[in-house]
Design an enzyme around this catalytic site. Structure first.
Site, mmCIF file in Angstrom:
data_model
loop_
_atom_site.group_PDB
_atom_site.id
_atom_site.type_symbol
_atom_site.label_atom_id
_atom_site.label_comp_id
_atom_site.label_asym_id
_atom_site.label_seq_id
_atom_site.Cartn_x
_atom_site.Cartn_y
_atom_site.Cartn_z
ATOM 1 N N CYS A 71 -13.331 -11.681 -1.124
ATOM 2 C CA CYS A 71 -12.806 -12.850 -0.235
ATOM 3 C C CYS A 71 -14.048 -13.921 0.072
ATOM 4 C CB CYS A 71 -12.154 -11.920 1.006
ATOM 5 S SG CYS A 71 -11.288 -13.805 2.217
ATOM 6 N N CYS A 190 -11.424 -19.072 -4.657
ATOM 7 C CA CYS A 190 -10.375 -18.132 -3.546
ATOM 8 C C CYS A 190 -9.803 -17.114 -4.729
ATOM 9 C CB CYS A 190 -9.669 -18.806 -3.552
ATOM 10 S SG CYS A 190 -8.210 -18.188 -2.055
HETATM 11 N N1 DGL Z 1 -8.570 -14.259 -0.678
HETATM 12 C C1 DGL Z 1 -9.356 -15.021 -0.046
HETATM 13 C C2 DGL Z 1 -10.700 -16.104 -0.402
HETATM 14 O O1 DGL Z 1 -11.212 -15.656 -1.077
HETATM 15 C C3 DGL Z 1 -9.203 -15.319 1.568
HETATM 16 C C4 DGL Z 1 -7.215 -16.415 1.770
HETATM 17 C C5 DGL Z 1 -6.627 -16.817 2.887
HETATM 18 O O2 DGL Z 1 -6.635 -15.696 3.941
HETATM 19 O O3 DGL Z 1 -7.112 -17.850 3.477
HETATM 20 O O4 DGL Z 1 -10.813 -17.176 0.322
#
Ligand code: DGL
Length: 271
Positions: A71, A190
């Protein structure tokens, strides 16, 4: 069993897990999605740090010795504090790795114009992690960052293939290309965004390359395990995967099975 922990706010980390399992199928993985509290991207620094710390400690309590923050938001806002304070104070023999550094490391080989675009959550963009990380490695590269606050909700709410997604993908792609017409590389910074890849590819100019992080992070993990036999030798190798979620199991199993292309039987936990 000593599994490799993989953490994300929701479903996005599954795009990283999928590539890690393809590249390193021998290991056992434990995935944790904090779906009940996703998205993290619009939350404050302190809250993301708190939630991420809870998740990492949960994975440690289940035996993981190595946890990947799959993440960007958690990597941007929590990784450094976890590495510099939580680990030395409470878990000196455990490790937590993120996804930003492995992504920044390959950018220099990809862009010809030395102008790139980074699409990410508001939290990641606000942290300026990509601008700072790329500047350390490739000071000649101009980094244009854009927050795409609607992308994660579209994915988390199963709207990634619907017409609403077309509207927002086109809008954000047009916005970043208007910032700098020399951009030749768009980084999906993301882990949820690869789920929107077909639409992002459709609206991005043909001359641009669209980079997802899964295989970059998988390569970097393979390299890390080679360089750290003391960690590698303790990881069990039965080729299994287990899933934990903080949301309803039915919802998680349904959506997660679409992402990982196999049946998912998750366990619900409370952080
Ligand atoms: N998948 C996550 C990232 O790579 C975060 C998404 C979120 O919860 O806003 O930033």
């Amino acid at each position: 069993m000593v599994q490799i922990g993989v953490f994300d706010s929701g479903y996005g980390g599954l795009t990283i897990l999928r590539e890690m399992r393809r590249r390193l199928p021998q290991y056992d993985y434990l995935y944790l999605g904090d779906n009940a509290r996703a998205p993290y991207g619009t939350r404050s620094f302190d809250v993301v740090l708190d939630f991420t710390r809870q998740a990492v400690e949960e994975l440690f309590s289940r035996g993981c010795r190595l946890v990947i923050l799959a993440c960007n938001t958690a990597s941007a806002k929590a990784l450094r504090t976890i590495q510099q304070t939580l680990l030395p104070e409470k878990y000196p023999d455990r490790r937590v790795l993120g996804v930003i550094r492995p992504t920044a490391e390959v950018i220099g080989d990809v862009t010809a114009t030395r102008h790139i675009g980074v699409l990410a959550t508001p939290g990641t963009i606000q942290s300026e992690s990509y601008t700072l990380e790329v500047a350390k490695l490739f000071p000649d590269i101009k980094v244009n960052e854009l927050a795409c606050p609607m992308f994660v909700p579209l994915v988390e709410n199963e709207e990634a293939t619907g017409p609403g997604a077309d509207y927002f993908v086109k809008k954000y792609i047009d916005m970043i290309m208007e910032k700098d017409e020399l951009i030749d590389t768009l980084v999906l910074a993301c882990t949820h965004y690869p789920i929107l890849y077909p639409k992002i590819r459709r609206y991005a100019p043909e001359r641009t390359r669209v980079i997802a992080q899964g295989d970059l992070v998988a390569d970097s993990l393979a390299d890390y395990l080679l360089r750290h036999p003391e960690i590698e030798s303790r990881c069990s190798k039965n080729g299994t995967v287990e899933f934990l979620t903080t949301e309803s199991v039915e919802k998680f199993n349904h959506l997660a099975s679409i992402f990982v292309k196999e049946d998912v039987d998750a366990q619900r936990i409370y952080l």
